[in-house]
Enzyme design. Structure first.
Site, PDB file in Angstrom:
ATOM      1  N   SER A  23      39.860  39.787  46.940  1.00 10.59           N
ATOM      2  CA  SER A  23      38.794  38.871  47.366  1.00 10.59           C
ATOM      3  C   SER A  23      39.229  38.065  48.578  1.00 10.59           C
ATOM      4  O   SER A  23      38.399  37.467  49.244  1.00 10.59           O
ATOM      5  CB  SER A  23      38.468  37.883  46.248  1.00 10.59           C
ATOM      6  OG  SER A  23      37.948  38.567  45.155  1.00 10.59           O
ATOM      7  N   HIS A  53      35.376  46.096  47.976  1.00 13.88           N
ATOM      8  CA  HIS A  53      35.211  44.836  47.235  1.00 13.88           C
ATOM      9  C   HIS A  53      33.969  44.834  46.349  1.00 13.88           C
ATOM     10  O   HIS A  53      32.845  44.653  46.823  1.00 13.88           O
ATOM     11  CB  HIS A  53      35.161  43.664  48.232  1.00 13.88           C
ATOM     12  CG  HIS A  53      35.220  42.317  47.585  1.00 13.88           C
ATOM     13  ND1 HIS A  53      34.400  41.286  47.949  1.00 13.88           N
ATOM     14  CD2 HIS A  53      35.994  41.844  46.598  1.00 13.88           C
ATOM     15  CE1 HIS A  53      34.680  40.222  47.210  1.00 13.88           C
ATOM     16  NE2 HIS A  53      35.650  40.536  46.383  1.00 13.88           N
ATOM     17  N   GLU A  75      31.110  45.340  49.085  1.00 13.52           N
ATOM     18  CA  GLU A  75      31.479  45.070  50.486  1.00 13.52           C
ATOM     19  C   GLU A  75      32.562  46.061  50.888  1.00 13.52           C
ATOM     20  O   GLU A  75      33.581  46.185  50.195  1.00 13.52           O
ATOM     21  CB  GLU A  75      32.023  43.640  50.636  1.00 13.52           C
ATOM     22  CG  GLU A  75      30.947  42.578  50.561  1.00 13.52           C
ATOM     23  CD  GLU A  75      31.514  41.164  50.700  1.00 13.52           C
ATOM     24  OE1 GLU A  75      30.982  40.394  51.502  1.00 13.52           O
ATOM     25  OE2 GLU A  75      32.478  40.825  49.993  1.00 13.52           O
ATOM     26  N   ASN A 120      31.424  35.690  49.913  1.00 14.81           N
ATOM     27  CA  ASN A 120      32.116  34.435  49.600  1.00 14.81           C
ATOM     28  C   ASN A 120      32.166  33.478  50.782  1.00 14.81           C
ATOM     29  O   ASN A 120      32.222  32.263  50.602  1.00 14.81           O
ATOM     30  CB  ASN A 120      33.527  34.724  49.079  1.00 14.81           C
ATOM     31  CG  ASN A 120      33.488  35.238  47.653  1.00 14.81           C
ATOM     32  OD1 ASN A 120      32.590  34.908  46.897  1.00 14.81           O
ATOM     33  ND2 ASN A 120      34.445  36.072  47.287  1.00 14.81           N
TER      34      ASN A 120
HETATM   35  P1  NAD Z   1      42.635  40.411  36.012  1.00 21.40           P
HETATM   36  O1  NAD Z   1      43.657  39.368  35.869  1.00 21.40           O
HETATM   37  O2  NAD Z   1      41.498  40.464  35.027  1.00 21.40           O
HETATM   38  O3  NAD Z   1      43.331  41.862  36.004  1.00 21.40           O
HETATM   39  C1  NAD Z   1      44.453  42.195  36.777  1.00 21.40           C
HETATM   40  C2  NAD Z   1      45.213  43.303  36.066  1.00 21.40           C
HETATM   41  O4  NAD Z   1      46.244  43.771  36.951  1.00 21.40           O
HETATM   42  C3  NAD Z   1      45.905  42.864  34.772  1.00 21.40           C
HETATM   43  O5  NAD Z   1      45.500  43.705  33.696  1.00 21.40           O
HETATM   44  C4  NAD Z   1      47.395  43.045  35.085  1.00 21.40           C
HETATM   45  O6  NAD Z   1      48.164  43.481  33.953  1.00 21.40           O
HETATM   46  C5  NAD Z   1      47.342  44.111  36.157  1.00 21.40           C
HETATM   47  N1  NAD Z   1      48.535  44.206  36.992  1.00 21.40           N
HETATM   48  C6  NAD Z   1      49.307  43.200  37.466  1.00 21.40           C
HETATM   49  N2  NAD Z   1      50.329  43.701  38.194  1.00 21.40           N
HETATM   50  C7  NAD Z   1      50.185  45.044  38.188  1.00 21.40           C
HETATM   51  C8  NAD Z   1      50.936  46.121  38.749  1.00 21.40           C
HETATM   52  N3  NAD Z   1      52.025  45.900  39.468  1.00 21.40           N
HETATM   53  N4  NAD Z   1      50.507  47.383  38.529  1.00 21.40           N
HETATM   54  C9  NAD Z   1      49.393  47.610  37.783  1.00 21.40           C
HETATM   55  N5  NAD Z   1      48.651  46.638  37.216  1.00 21.40           N
HETATM   56  C10 NAD Z   1      49.043  45.374  37.422  1.00 21.40           C
HETATM   57  O7  NAD Z   1      42.075  40.263  37.499  1.00 21.40           O
HETATM   58  P2  NAD Z   1      40.632  40.684  38.087  1.00 21.40           P
HETATM   59  O8  NAD Z   1      39.697  39.537  37.950  1.00 21.40           O
HETATM   60  O9  NAD Z   1      40.250  42.018  37.520  1.00 21.40           O
HETATM   61  O10 NAD Z   1      40.974  40.821  39.636  1.00 21.40           O
HETATM   62  C11 NAD Z   1      41.603  41.952  40.171  1.00 21.40           C
HETATM   63  C12 NAD Z   1      41.389  42.000  41.664  1.00 21.40           C
HETATM   64  O11 NAD Z   1      39.981  42.024  41.935  1.00 21.40           O
HETATM   65  C13 NAD Z   1      41.934  40.805  42.444  1.00 21.40           C
HETATM   66  O12 NAD Z   1      42.443  41.262  43.673  1.00 21.40           O
HETATM   67  C14 NAD Z   1      40.717  39.922  42.649  1.00 21.40           C
HETATM   68  O13 NAD Z   1      40.812  39.139  43.817  1.00 21.40           O
HETATM   69  C15 NAD Z   1      39.647  40.971  42.830  1.00 21.40           C
HETATM   70  N6  NAD Z   1      38.270  40.526  42.528  1.00 21.40           N
HETATM   71  C16 NAD Z   1      37.997  39.765  41.425  1.00 21.40           C
HETATM   72  C17 NAD Z   1      36.687  39.374  41.162  1.00 21.40           C
HETATM   73  C18 NAD Z   1      36.360  38.567  39.925  1.00 21.40           C
HETATM   74  O14 NAD Z   1      35.248  37.998  39.876  1.00 21.40           O
HETATM   75  N7  NAD Z   1      37.211  38.492  38.937  1.00 21.40           N
HETATM   76  C19 NAD Z   1      35.642  39.784  42.004  1.00 21.40           C
HETATM   77  C20 NAD Z   1      35.940  40.593  43.104  1.00 21.40           C
HETATM   78  C21 NAD Z   1      37.260  40.948  43.352  1.00 21.40           C
END
Ligand code: NAD
Length: 291
Positions: free
Chosen positions: A119, A140, A152, A190
């Site tokens: 993000s 994204h 995106e 955003n």
């Molecule tokens: P989350 O915390 O729910 O999940 C992240 C996962 O990554 C966890 O299960 C963790 O165990 C895993 N992880 C950590 N290190 C790792 C590695 N080295 N190898 C493999 N897996 C690994 O986070 P999320 O909300 O799903 O966000 C993930 C990404 O998506 C981020 O970059 C975030 O910015 C982006 N994002 C989030 C949202 C949102 O609303 N939550 C929206 C758009 C984008």
């Protein structure tokens, strides 16, 4: 470029949603996470969410069975070797993302496209650490992935047209809509949404309106489906603050300074729905304004 197998790194909130929509669209999915528990939970969540779609008549039982059969999980990152496209959706920390791409590189095909669901981290900077900045871009998704229509697509400075077109074709096959964005802090959604939410918090901070009057004003006066403070609670106030900081630092313009009241709520641990309290208090089961 023929994309059939999609590798997804990170099986959290976003990763499981991405696996869900990719498998339903007919792609073979290789889903990896460092945590076996996260993988197991992700499969259960996808199964539950697809089950609800079957219940509502959106997909058939046979489509669900076929899609679930296309999702393979592994805790070994290098099992993603056969992927044509990799979407990294791991924890939002640059060192973690860099390490993932570095570990993947020796095991993937020369023409595999690498993407990140980040993000806020610069796509150009992530790409520059790999051997293929021209085949690297931002992919994204919005949360919740199976529901939200937009994706995106963010070009880094070196991203080539073939890579963009291949990713755009994937978005089309998902039945979603792609918006093309350049690689500047917070991209499009955003960049516009968070300053609006931040301004709503300033409006509250300065006593111009109460939580209720601010949310009602935007819902009834601007036809927004949710008020900005209600939406902030839904997104998470820590996430809103982090994105404002990315805009403030990345664009070096005081118009993006986070409202001190937003910072105070985050410091209090009042992060919105996920902690049961934010601009509204949800602990009684009813949303009661905190100001
Ligand atoms: P989350 O915390 O729910 O999940 C992240 C996962 O990554 C966890 O299960 C963790 O165990 C895993 N992880 C950590 N290190 C790792 C590695 N080295 N190898 C493999 N897996 C690994 O986070 P999320 O909300 O799903 O966000 C993930 C990404 O998506 C981020 O970059 C975030 O910015 C982006 N994002 C989030 C949202 C949102 O609303 N939550 C929206 C758009 C984008």
């Amino acid at each position: 470029m023929d994309i059939q197998t999609i590798g997804i790194v990170g099986a959290g909130q976003m990763g499981n949603g991405i696996a869900h929509v990719m498998a339903l669209a007919g792609y073979d999915v290789l889903l990896t996470d460092v945590s076996a528990e996260a993988l197991q939970k992700a499969v259960e969540i996808v199964d539950g969410n697809m089950g609800r779609q079957v219940g509502r008549g959106k997909i058939t039982e046979a489509e669900m069975v076929a899609a679930m059969g296309r999702i393979k999980t592994t805790t070994t990152l290098t099992d993603l070797g056969p992927s044509d496209l990799i979407i990294e959706a791991a924890t939002e920390r640059e060192t973690i993302k860099n390490a993932i791409f570095e570990d993947l590189l020796p095991h993937i095909k020369p023409d595999t496209i690498l993407t990140s669901n980040t993000s806020s981290i610069s796509i150009t900077r992530l790409a520059s650490r790999t051997d293929r900045p021209e085949k690297f871009m931002g992919f994204h998704f919005m949360n919740p992935v199976p529901v939200m229509q937009l994706v995106e697509l963010i070009r880094g400075i070196a991203t080539d047209e073939e890579t963009f077109n291949a990713c755009k074709a994937v978005v089309d096959k998902l039945g979603k809509t792609a918006a093309s964005a350049e690689d500047f802090p917070a991209f499009i959604v955003n960049r516009i949404l968070m300053p609006m939410i931040n301004e709503a918090v300033y409006t509250l901070y300065e006593g111009v309106g109460s939580v209720k009057s601010i949310d009602s004003s935007l819902k009834l006066g601007a036809n927004h489906p949710m008020g900005p403070l209600e939406l902030a609670d839904f997104i998470g106030l820590d996430t809103c603050l982090a994105i404002m900081n990315v805009l403030h630092d990345g664009l070096a313009d005081t118009k993006y300074r986070p409202c001190p009241l937003l910072t105070k709520y985050v410091e209090a641990g009042w992060l919105g729905r996920k902690s049961q309290r934010g601009f509204y208090d949800y602990r009684s089961g009813e949303a009661i304004p905190t100001r």
